[in-house]
Design an enzyme around this catalytic site. Structure first.
Site, short mmCIF file in Angstrom:
data_model
loop_
_atom_site.label_atom_id
_atom_site.label_comp_id
_atom_site.label_asym_id
_atom_site.label_seq_id
_atom_site.Cartn_x
_atom_site.Cartn_y
_atom_site.Cartn_z
N TYR A 16 -40.72 -74.20 4.28
CA TYR A 16 -39.68 -73.25 3.74
C TYR A 16 -39.30 -73.91 2.25
CZ TYR A 16 -35.67 -70.48 2.69
OH TYR A 16 -34.84 -69.66 1.85
N GLU A 38 -31.29 -63.45 5.46
CA GLU A 38 -29.97 -64.11 5.13
C GLU A 38 -28.80 -63.74 5.96
OE1 GLU A 38 -29.13 -67.01 3.54
OE2 GLU A 38 -31.08 -67.51 2.45
N TRP A 46 -29.80 -71.72 9.43
CA TRP A 46 -31.28 -71.08 8.80
C TRP A 46 -32.55 -71.38 9.34
CZ3 TRP A 46 -32.22 -66.73 6.51
CH2 TRP A 46 -33.48 -66.89 5.84
#
Length: 183
Positions: A16, A38, A46
């Site tokens: 990512y 998000e 995350w």
């Protein structure tokens, strides 16, 4: 280990960081998906959300805001048992609210992407961090964008979440100067 990638060794997070984070994203639907994800990570890592991204896509019609906006409380009830997503009713309902807000922004501004990018004058802002210790987590622009999105019905998108989103979609370049993956 890449210090710019928050010191992680996890291959999903590193991919990512290397391939997505901080690279300017202009596609409205991709921006909507990223913002929705998000909002799900409030209070969680995350990495947890990254690992569930494909299941969120299945649960939320590949993040098609027009289909999501039609979802009902019965749909949310079913999602409360959908595998491998966060079973937080308010967070799931937030994605529906965000889809409705997306549609309003598209109607009023012509483009969700143009609306978002207008907050940085359509040009990425490079923080030119030398070390990870220099990184900030919020600023006035993120506070304003958060407030304006809330006006359109977006939820779970406080200023810190919005700042993180702005970094992720490349509005802000928070890669360290010596990171080999700087855009």
């Amino acid at each position: 280990m890449n210090a710019c990638a928050f010191g992680t060794k996890d291959p999903i997070y590193l991919a990512y960081h290397n391939d997505v984070w901080g690279k300017p994203m202009y596609d409205s639907l991709a921006l909507f998906e990223l913002l929705a994800l998000e909002s799900q990570h409030a209070g969680l890592s995350w990495l947890t959300i990254l690992k569930k991204k494909d299941d969120y896509r299945k649960a939320f019609h590949d993040f098609d805001p027009y289909k999501i906006a039609q979802m009902t409380q019965n749909d949310i009830d079913m999602l409360m048992t959908f595998p491998n997503i966060i079973h937080n009713r308010k967070k799931l309902e937030a994605i529906v609210s965000q889809a409705k807000g997306y549609i309003k922004i598209e109607q009023e501004h012509g483009s969700f992407s143009d609306f978002l990018w207008s907050y940085v004058n359509h040009t990425p802002i490079d923080f030119k961090y030398q070390t990870a210790d220099e990184r900030i987590t919020v600023n006035d622009t993120a506070k304003k964008l958060s407030k304006d999105l809330k006006h359109y019905g977006f939820k779970f998108i406080g200023p810190v979440t919005i700042f993180s989103f702005m970094e992720a979609c490349g509005m802000y370049n928070s890669h360290l100067i010596d990171c080999p993956y700087r855009p």
